[in-house]
Design an enzyme around this catalytic site. Structure first.
Site: not given
Ligand code: GRF
Length: 206
Positions: A12-14, A91-92, A106, A108
């Site tokens: 979940g960093t994004n 994949i939805l 999304n 990527h």
């Molecule tokens: C990472 O590889 C990111 O590049 C991709 O999903 C993976 C986990 O992301 N979008 P997150 O830390 O769970 O957001």
């Protein structure tokens, strides 16, 4: 106020980047109202709970064939105006992508059309980029359709590949320098109605 629903599967960093942007007022007309995880163990759930944001777990293991309709029902119940896939690893199918056409985005971790498509996610993307020997990679935010990583591209940002990079080092740099900037920016542009579709391609009005 636009209801933003974020779909996650892992760390979940994004999602964290989206919360920080929301707290800084980057998209005042939108609000993250629900986080749906495909995994019960995703740390992304903890990030949402800490902020008092509603969470749901919808796993393919539990729902099997009805996974997509369970996702659709949850999006409808949440009255989602924008769906953000942030490290979401499923994949939805058209069950979801058709009714939510041009409302799902999304992130990527590569410059689509490079290093994308079925099976190319997470660290595999960076392993493929290093194996190929590209000197530049990056991240892409795109609309989601039924083709893996196939929807119209909204934003992209290039990131340098450095000598001695491992997949982990490269993943971190792509996250820090591209993903965590692009995704909140794409959400803000969507909320401001600044993403136009012209001949099937997305055009951003800055
Ligand atoms: C990472 O590889 C990111 O590049 C991709 O999903 C993976 C986990 O992301 N979008 P997150 O830390 O769970 O957001």
């Amino acid at each position: 106020m636009l209801n933003i629903v974020v779909l996650v599967s892992g760390g979940g960093t994004n999602l964290e980047a989206l919360f920080h942007a929301q707290e800084k007022g980057a998209f005042p007309d939108g609000r993250i109202s629900l986080v749906i995880s495909s995994s019960p163990n995703a740390y992304a759930l903890e990030r949402a709970r800490k902020r008092g944001v509603k969470t749901k777990v919808i796993s393919r293991k539990e729902y099997g064939e009805s996974f997509d309709s369970a996702i659709l029902d949850a999006l409808n119940e949440a009255k989602a105006d924008l769906v953000v896939l942030a490290g979401f690893l499923s994949i939805l199918t058209e069950t979801v992508t058709k009714p939510y056409a041009y409302k799902i985005i999304n992130i990527h971790p590569a410059l689509i059309p490079s290093f994308c498509g079925m099976g190319c996610y997470g660290l595999h993307v960076h392993e493929a980029a290093l194996r190929y020997g590209v000197k530049v990679t990056g991240a892409t935010v795109h609309f989601v359709n039924e083709v893996a990583d196939g929807g119209a591209i909204i934003l992209q940002k290039a990131v340098e590949v450095k000598n001695g990079d491992t997949p982990e080092l490269l993943q971190r740099r792509v996250m820090e320098e591209a993903e965590w900037e692009l995704l909140p920016r794409a959400v803000a542009l969507f909320c401001e109605g600044k993403i136009k579709l012209i001949d099937g391609r997305a055009q951003v009005e800055e």
